[in-house]
Design an enzyme around this catalytic site. Structure first.
Site, PDB file in Angstrom:
ATOM      1  N   GLU A  27       0.872  -1.203   0.000  1.00  0.00           N
ATOM      2  CA  GLU A  27       0.000   0.000   0.000  1.00  0.00           C
ATOM      3  C   GLU A  27       0.896   1.237   0.000  1.00  0.00           C
ATOM      4  O   GLU A  27       0.988   1.959   0.993  1.00  0.00           O
ATOM      5  CB  GLU A  27      -0.930   0.016   1.225  1.00  0.00           C
ATOM      6  CG  GLU A  27      -1.968   1.155   1.155  1.00  0.00           C
ATOM      7  CD  GLU A  27      -2.653   1.431   2.490  1.00  0.00           C
ATOM      8  OE1 GLU A  27      -3.239   0.498   3.064  1.00  0.00           O
ATOM      9  OE2 GLU A  27      -2.585   2.585   2.954  1.00  0.00           O
ATOM     10  N   HIS A  69      -8.812   1.712  -0.571  1.00  0.00           N
ATOM     11  CA  HIS A  69      -7.939   2.485   0.319  1.00  0.00           C
ATOM     12  C   HIS A  69      -8.763   3.569   1.026  1.00  0.00           C
ATOM     13  O   HIS A  69      -9.734   4.080   0.466  1.00  0.00           O
ATOM     14  CB  HIS A  69      -6.822   3.129  -0.527  1.00  0.00           C
ATOM     15  CG  HIS A  69      -5.840   3.894   0.290  1.00  0.00           C
ATOM     16  ND1 HIS A  69      -6.075   5.193   0.697  1.00  0.00           N
ATOM     17  CD2 HIS A  69      -4.637   3.535   0.800  1.00  0.00           C
ATOM     18  CE1 HIS A  69      -5.037   5.594   1.427  1.00  0.00           C
ATOM     19  NE2 HIS A  69      -4.157   4.609   1.501  1.00  0.00           N
ATOM     20  N   ASP A  92       2.808   1.608   3.900  1.00  0.00           N
ATOM     21  CA  ASP A  92       2.103   2.882   3.735  1.00  0.00           C
ATOM     22  C   ASP A  92       3.093   4.043   3.537  1.00  0.00           C
ATOM     23  O   ASP A  92       2.916   5.129   4.072  1.00  0.00           O
ATOM     24  CB  ASP A  92       1.156   3.190   4.901  1.00  0.00           C
ATOM     25  CG  ASP A  92       0.041   4.148   4.501  1.00  0.00           C
ATOM     26  OD1 ASP A  92      -0.233   4.270   3.296  1.00  0.00           O
ATOM     27  OD2 ASP A  92      -0.541   4.777   5.388  1.00  0.00           O
TER      28      ASP A  92
HETATM   29  C1  1DF Z   1      -2.302   9.307   5.792  1.00  0.00           C
HETATM   30  C2  1DF Z   1      -2.339   7.940   6.031  1.00  0.00           C
HETATM   31  C3  1DF Z   1      -2.502   9.794   4.489  1.00  0.00           C
HETATM   32  C4  1DF Z   1      -2.591   7.077   4.984  1.00  0.00           C
HETATM   33  C5  1DF Z   1      -2.728   8.897   3.462  1.00  0.00           C
HETATM   34  O1  1DF Z   1      -2.972   9.297   2.185  1.00  0.00           O
HETATM   35  C6  1DF Z   1      -2.705   7.520   3.687  1.00  0.00           C
HETATM   36  C7  1DF Z   1      -2.079  10.226   6.882  1.00  0.00           C
HETATM   37  C8  1DF Z   1      -3.314  10.656   1.940  1.00  0.00           C
HETATM   38  O2  1DF Z   1      -1.402   9.836   7.856  1.00  0.00           O
HETATM   39  O3  1DF Z   1      -2.569  11.341   6.821  1.00  0.00           O
HETATM   40  O4  1DF Z   1      -2.771   6.702   2.654  1.00  0.00           O
HETATM   41  N1  1DF Z   1      -2.786   5.715   5.315  1.00  0.00           N
HETATM   42  O5  1DF Z   1      -3.136   4.888   4.490  1.00  0.00           O
HETATM   43  O6  1DF Z   1      -2.698   5.368   6.540  1.00  0.00           O
HETATM   44 MN    MN Z   2      -2.362   4.529   2.686  1.00  0.00          MN
END
Ligand code: 1DF
Ligand code: MN
Length: 345
Positions: free
Chosen positions: A9, A178, A304
């Site tokens: 991811e 996602h 991530d």
């Molecule tokens: C955040 C986390 C932002 C994830 C993401 O995409 C993301 C974040 C804008 O921490 O703000 O994909 N995530 O999947 O945990």
């Molecule tokens: Mn993510």
């Protein structure tokens, strides 16, 4: 044992999409409070994490590969960062999805052993999305599709999106569901307490979206459809018992005209049509629990990147109390099978 760590991811953005996001923030042109909360922060803050994320998102060569090498990640499954083009006006969304897919395909061609790509698409225009998925998979070599949860408040239980599921089932490629920030209709109590983002709101939004898809009967209509969810299943594995009990009770008592009988239990779809990744959840007890209720063959590693680029977290999954063969499945072969990643890559 020679285990390849595949992270499933991992996010990128072409600079053009970041510019489109800046334009929305400047013009306040969409009615999506979660978008302003998330991207207002990442695009305007001077603090260290948002600055690093801005730089790393647009890089598909030097820094990304160096970060992968520094953390022992052999391969990234890369997708367009959230909410992708889903927040854009329809025609721009279609154009930016095409541009993002071309850029990602070029990067995969430069580093075929290090990257696998997922296709971006614009659900605002379902026929164009289906065509772009077909192009992405058959011409650009992508191995799945990215869907960043709601599209301006709309969810994929809506039949108008099902031609997108149909083409994914036909091409036999998984849809990575996602997170996005919660849609406008549900965000207020989360936003006012600072809980709308990855801390919790993402899981509320995305777990609900997957449940909406399941109870809509989408997997009865498309039994070969494969959905991947991150963050250890957006809390749903913990709820399986109650979901099965209450869904059965609701159907039997005819409580809602919209809640129809399904061919299987909710937990069956979670074990047969859904794959789960560990993005953002480097926590042994939770990973072991999800493996035990969902199955060792459908839980995969994800970092991530660049949102949770924490090198020490890789030690947690390296040290899981499982056999070498199980670890190879978790890090490598489950992802190779699901995303048809070449064994030599
Ligand atoms: C955040 C986390 C932002 C994830 C993401 O995409 C993301 C974040 C804008 O921490 O703000 O994909 N995530 O999947 O945990
Ligand atoms: Mn993510």
């Amino acid at each position: 044992m020679d285990i390849k760590r595949i992270a499933t991811e991992e996010a990128f953005s072409p600079p053009e999409m970041m510019d489109a996001y800046r334009g929305i923030i400047r013009e306040q042109s969409v009615d999506d409070p979660g978008f302003y909360s998330l991207w207002g922060h990442y695009l305007t803050s001077d603090s260290e994490r948002p600055r690093a994320i801005r730089d790393k998102l647009i890089d598909l060569d030097g820094e990304r590969l160096a970060d992968m090498d520094a953390t022992g990640i052999h391969h990234q499954v890369i997708s367009l960062t959230s909410p992708g083009v889903q927040v854009l006006e329809r025609d721009l969304a279609v154009n930016i999805a095409t541009l993002a897919n071309d850029r990602l395909a070029e990067a995969v061609a430069r580093h075929p052993d290090r990257y696998t790509g997922l296709a971006a698409m614009a659900p605002q225009d379902p026929p164009a999305a289906a065509r772009e998925i077909e192009r992405g998979v058959t011409r650009l070599g992508f191995k799945g599709v990215i869907l960043n949860s709601h599209t301006q408040g709309e969810y994929f239980d809506d039949r108008k999106f099902w031609e997108i599921f149909e083409v994914c089932e036909q091409l036999d490629v998984p849809v990575y569901l996602h997170p996005n920030t919660p849609s406008k209709a549900m965000i207020d109590p989360l936003l006012e307490s600072g809980l709308d983002g990855a801390i919790f709101g993402f899981a509320v939004e995305t777990g609900m979206h997957l449940l909406r898809i399941i109870v809509s009967g989408a997997f009865d209509r498309f039994p070969g459809l494969k959905i991947v969810v991150g963050h250890l299943g957006e809390a749903l594995p913990f709820w399986l018992f109650r979901l099965d009990f209450m869904h059965g009770a609701m159907v039997r008592s005819n409580r809602y005209p919209t809640v129809r009988p399904l061919k299987k239990k909710i937990s069956d779809y979670m074990r047969e049509n859904v794959w789960i990744t560990t993005s953002g959840m480097a926590w042994e007890p939770a990973i072991m629990f999800v493996r035990s209720v969902i199955g060792n063959d459908r839980v995969m590693y994800a970092m991530d990147y660049p949102y949770q680029f924490v090198p020490a977290e890789v030690e947690v999954t390296d040290n899981l109390p499982i056999s070498d063969a199980e670890k190879q499945a978790f890090y490598q072969t489950n992802a190779e099978k699901l995303f048809s990643i070449n064994k030599t890559g």
